[in-house]
Design a protein around this motif. Structure first.
Motif, mmCIF file in Angstrom:
data_model
loop_
_atom_site.group_PDB
_atom_site.id
_atom_site.type_symbol
_atom_site.label_atom_id
_atom_site.label_comp_id
_atom_site.label_asym_id
_atom_site.label_seq_id
_atom_site.Cartn_x
_atom_site.Cartn_y
_atom_site.Cartn_z
ATOM 1 N N LYS A 33 -10.628 33.966 64.246
ATOM 2 C CA LYS A 33 -11.042 33.334 63.069
ATOM 3 C C LYS A 33 -10.223 33.209 62.099
ATOM 4 N N VAL A 34 -8.828 33.591 61.943
ATOM 5 C CA VAL A 34 -7.830 33.039 61.079
ATOM 6 C C VAL A 34 -7.240 31.726 61.529
ATOM 7 N N TRP A 48 -10.452 38.726 65.227
ATOM 8 C CA TRP A 48 -9.928 38.305 63.945
ATOM 9 C C TRP A 48 -8.812 37.268 64.005
ATOM 10 N N MET A 87 -2.748 47.232 60.530
ATOM 11 C CA MET A 87 -2.975 46.415 61.856
ATOM 12 C C MET A 87 -2.233 46.716 62.963
ATOM 13 N N ARG A 113 -4.110 47.524 66.470
ATOM 14 C CA ARG A 113 -3.794 46.642 67.510
ATOM 15 C C ARG A 113 -3.420 47.613 68.906
ATOM 16 N N ARG A 125 -10.694 43.689 68.861
ATOM 17 C CA ARG A 125 -11.127 43.399 67.435
ATOM 18 C C ARG A 125 -9.847 42.476 66.789
ATOM 19 N N ILE A 126 -8.779 42.737 67.087
ATOM 20 C CA ILE A 126 -7.630 42.067 66.653
ATOM 21 C C ILE A 126 -7.553 40.828 66.962
ATOM 22 N N LYS A 153 -0.901 47.426 55.072
ATOM 23 C CA LYS A 153 -1.981 46.478 55.638
ATOM 24 C C LYS A 153 -0.934 46.311 57.330
#
Length: 196
Positions: free
Chosen positions: A165-166, A162, A148, A152, A158-159, A144
Motif C-alpha cells: 500500500k505504501v 502494508w 514493526m 514482522r 500483514r507487513i 514504531k
C-alpha cells in the motif's frame, strides 16, 4: 460578605495539646473541633502552638504487607507489579510501601521496559544501595521501529500488504503510477465506424 474568624480559646488549645500527644488519627482530632477545618486544626497545632510532627505507629496491615513484600524481594529483585501478583496485594499498596521505604530499606536495582508503552519500570531490591540510572524514554520513531520489528516476526503477510500500500501511494504521488479512470475503462477501446 466578610467572614468572622473564630479565635482559639485557651480551652481549645489545651484540648488540642492533649489530643496531639495521643495516638489518635488526625481525623479524630479534627472532629473535636466541629467549627474548624481539618487543615486549620493541623496548621494551628504546628505553627501557632509549635507542636512536634506526629509519629503515629504503622497500622498492623502495613507491617504484614511489608513482611510479604520483603520475603519476595529476598528471593530476587522485582517490579511493583510482579510483587503485587506474587503477594496478592493491591498494586497501589505495594507501590506506596516501596516508595515510603525507598532509600532506607529498598533501592532501585535497575529498570525494565514496559511491554506495551515502552516506559522504563523500576526493579526494586532490598538494601540501601545506589539507585540505578533511569534510561530515557523511547521516541515515537523508536517505538514504531520496535513495533514493526515485532510485527514482522509475528505477521509477515500483514507487513507485506502494508508495504505494498505504501509503495502504491508513493508511486501515485510521484506520478510513476497512473490509474485509469473507471469510467474510461468502462467505455472501452471500441472504435466507432462511420457509414460511408
Amino acid at each position: 460578605m466578610t467572614r468572622k474568624w473564630n479565635k482559639w480559646t485557651p480551652e481549645e488549645d489545651a484540648l488540642l495539646r492533649e489530643l496531639w500527644a495521643s495516638d489518635v488519627k488526625m481525623d479524630v482530632i479534627a472532629s473535636h473541633f466541629p467549627n474548624r477545618q481539618h487543615f486549620t486544626v493541623y496548621e494551628h497545632a504546628r505553627r501557632v502552638l509549635g507542636l512536634p510532627q506526629r509519629r503515629i505507629p504503622q497500622p498492623f496491615d502495613d507491617v504484614l504487607s511489608w513482611r510479604l513484600i520483603s520475603a519476595q524481594l529476598q528471593k530476587a529483585p522485582a517490579t511493583a507489579k510482579a510483587l503485587a501478583d506474587a503477594t496478592g496485594l493491591k498494586h497501589s499498596t505495594v507501590a506506596g510501601l516501596l516508595k515510603n521505604r525507598h532509600g532506607r530499606l529498598v533501592f532501585i536495582s535497575g529498570y525494565v521496559r514496559h511491554t506495551t508503552r515502552c516506559l522504563p519500570v523500576r526493579v526494586w531490591a532490598l538494601g540501601n544501595g545506589r539507585d540505578a540510572h533511569k534510561p530515557r524514554a523511547l521516541t515515537a520513531t523508536e517505538r514504531k521501529r520496535r513495533y514493526m520489528k515485532k510485527l514482522r516476526k509475528k505477521e509477515p503477510e500483514r507487513i507485506d500488504a502494508w508495504a505494498a500500500k505504501v509503495r502504491v501511494r508513493k508511486q501515485m504521488k510521484s506520478g510513476e503510477l497512473v490509474r485509469r479512470d473507471p469510467a474510461a475503462a468502462w467505455i472501452g477501446t471500441t472504435t466507432h465506424q462511420t457509414a460511408p
